[in-house]
Design a protein around this motif. Structure first.
Motif, short mmCIF file in Angstrom:
data_model
loop_
_atom_site.label_atom_id
_atom_site.label_comp_id
_atom_site.label_asym_id
_atom_site.label_seq_id
_atom_site.Cartn_x
_atom_site.Cartn_y
_atom_site.Cartn_z
N ALA A 157 0.90 -1.17 0.17
CA ALA A 157 0.04 0.08 -0.05
C ALA A 157 0.79 1.16 -0.06
N GLU A 158 2.05 1.23 0.87
CA GLU A 158 2.94 2.36 0.72
C GLU A 158 3.50 2.77 -0.59
N MET A 159 3.99 1.36 -1.10
CA MET A 159 4.53 1.57 -2.28
C MET A 159 3.66 2.18 -3.60
N ALA A 160 2.38 1.69 -3.31
CA ALA A 160 1.33 2.40 -4.42
C ALA A 160 0.84 3.70 -4.08
N THR A 161 0.88 4.26 -3.18
CA THR A 161 0.59 5.48 -2.54
C THR A 161 1.51 6.70 -2.41
N ARG A 162 2.28 6.56 -1.03
CA ARG A 162 3.15 7.48 -0.61
C ARG A 162 4.48 7.44 -1.60
N MET A 163 4.92 6.22 -2.19
CA MET A 163 6.02 5.91 -2.94
C MET A 163 5.79 6.38 -4.27
N GLY A 164 4.78 6.34 -4.93
CA GLY A 164 4.24 6.86 -6.19
C GLY A 164 4.39 5.76 -7.32
N ALA A 165 4.29 4.70 -6.86
CA ALA A 165 4.26 3.52 -7.94
C ALA A 165 3.02 3.51 -8.71
N ALA A 166 3.03 3.57 -9.96
CA ALA A 166 1.97 3.59 -11.32
C ALA A 166 1.36 1.95 -11.37
N ALA A 167 1.11 1.65 -10.27
CA ALA A 167 0.57 0.26 -10.01
C ALA A 167 -0.33 0.11 -8.81
N SER A 168 -1.38 -0.57 -8.98
CA SER A 168 -2.05 -0.78 -7.72
C SER A 168 -1.43 -1.80 -6.74
N LYS A 169 -1.92 -1.50 -5.25
CA LYS A 169 -1.30 -2.35 -4.46
C LYS A 169 -1.57 -3.97 -4.84
N SER A 170 -2.83 -4.23 -5.15
CA SER A 170 -3.02 -5.59 -5.50
C SER A 170 -2.22 -6.31 -6.78
N SER A 171 -1.78 -5.40 -7.58
CA SER A 171 -0.87 -5.83 -8.63
C SER A 171 0.55 -6.01 -8.15
N LEU A 172 1.06 -5.17 -7.27
CA LEU A 172 2.24 -5.36 -6.73
C LEU A 172 2.40 -6.47 -5.68
N ALA A 173 1.28 -6.75 -5.07
CA ALA A 173 1.56 -7.96 -4.13
C ALA A 173 1.22 -9.31 -5.19
N ALA A 174 0.57 -9.14 -6.09
CA ALA A 174 0.49 -10.43 -7.18
C ALA A 174 1.72 -10.55 -7.68
N ALA A 175 2.56 -9.37 -8.05
CA ALA A 175 3.81 -9.85 -8.81
C ALA A 175 4.80 -10.40 -7.56
N ALA A 176 4.80 -10.16 -6.27
CA ALA A 176 5.55 -10.89 -5.22
C ALA A 176 5.10 -12.22 -5.08
N ARG A 177 3.95 -12.60 -5.38
CA ARG A 177 3.51 -13.89 -5.12
C ARG A 177 3.97 -15.12 -5.84
N GLY A 178 4.64 -14.64 -7.15
CA GLY A 178 5.08 -15.69 -7.91
C GLY A 178 4.28 -16.80 -8.68
N GLN A 179 3.17 -16.48 -8.70
CA GLN A 179 2.02 -17.31 -9.29
C GLN A 179 1.79 -17.21 -10.64
N VAL A 180 1.75 -16.00 -10.98
CA VAL A 180 1.33 -15.48 -12.44
C VAL A 180 2.39 -14.64 -12.65
#
Length: 308
Positions: free
Chosen positions: A49-72
């Protein structure tokens, strides 16, 4: 630049089980996710959530979390935004070196996914998904890079060659047979479909939380990159909301070629009373139609304080 959604609140991750890092030996996608986890830990382990808001990532919190799960396999854009806010913005790594390194990691994972889905058989959904992955692998951030480093996909080429083996063999043998066969025509490769895309790069001035004096004027500047294949012409940043701080309804974006970055400046008049000022902006065409609907808005977020 997505539209605001209920999950994008900046209040941190929702309670639940602590995410588990994928095993790097579980496959190429898991190995990519494991590298992302290592980078996240090195950068102080901020929440998604911090990455997607305060740090300014142009990706949603759920997309960032999914990237780190390593399933897709995540898209390259999501992967880069994950890396950019951590490696470049927080750890001060060189942007071009970081991009080259992580693009190579992502392409290895994408190649393995395409090869696996090509050889193991796919549903129609898998076919479409693999095609999208292959198109993204073949499209580099800048046209010059495509010319220098064309990518090969042995499994995909083999599949196409198998399907066209009879025709290809006949075309090759015909000149040797002595018969007057029509000359083979060169069939140009079908270009990937053009697409429109962007990536937020940084706040050039007045990063989130900057304190400005009441009643003063200041210039907010964002830097955005055209990561698609379509040149930007006749585009604007259009304000989505009203706040005590005053700003133009829209500002023009100069012409931007694919792979190029642009600095966009807007003049803002701070409110006469102390408080928080957060203004959202969205890319539109001249008629006001919103573009890049899957992207979050970019925003100004300052604190207005009293003049001493």
């Amino acid at each position: 630049m997505d539209e605001p959604d209920p999950q994008w609140t900046g209040r941190g991750a929702r309670p639940g089980r602590k995410p588990v890092r994928p095993e790097p030996g579980a496959g190429p996608v898991a190995a990519l996710a494991y590298r992302l986890w290592e980078l996240k830990a090195e950068a102080g382990d901020p929440s998604f959530a911090e990455m997607a808001t305060r740090m300014g990532a142009a990706a949603s919190k759920s997309s960032l979390a999914a990237a780190a799960r390593g399933q897709v396999l995540p898209t390259w854009e999501t992967t880069w935004e994950f890396v950019r806010v951590l490696a470049v913005d927080r750890l001060s790594q060189d942007p071009e070196e970081a991009r080259r390194e992580w693009r190579a990691h992502w392409e290895r994972a994408a190649s393995a996914v395409v090869c696996s889905e090509t050889t193991e058989g796919r549903t129609d959904h898998d076919e479409t998904r693999a095609g999208h992955i292959e198109a993204e692998v073949r499209s580099a951030e800048h046209p010059a890079r495509r010319a220098r480093s064309p990518l090969t996909r042995p499994a995909v080429i083999a599949a196409v060659a198998t399907a066209a083996a009879g025709a290809a063999l006949f075309t090759w043998l015909a000149p040797l047979s002595g018969k007057d066969e029509p000359a083979a025509r060169d069939t140009p490769a079908r270009a990937a479909s053009p697409y429109d895309d962007s990536a937020f790069e940084q706040d050039v001035t007045h990063p989130d939380g900057t304190v400005v004096k009441t009643g003063t004027e200041f210039t907010k500047i964002w830097r955005i990159r055209n990561t698609g294949t379509i040149p930007w012409r006749g585009r604007y940043l259009t304000r989505l909301n009203d706040t005590p701080c005053r700003a133009p309804k829209r500002v023009e974006i100069r012409a931007v070629q694919p792979g190029e970055s642009v600095d966009i400046a807007v003049r803002v008049h701070a409110s006469d009373s102390p408080g928080r000022c957060k203004i959202y902006w969205k890319m539109t065409d001249e008629a006001g139609t919103q573009l890049l609907s899957s992207k979050k808005p970019i925003f100004l977020d300052v604190v207005v304080g009293r003049t001493e």
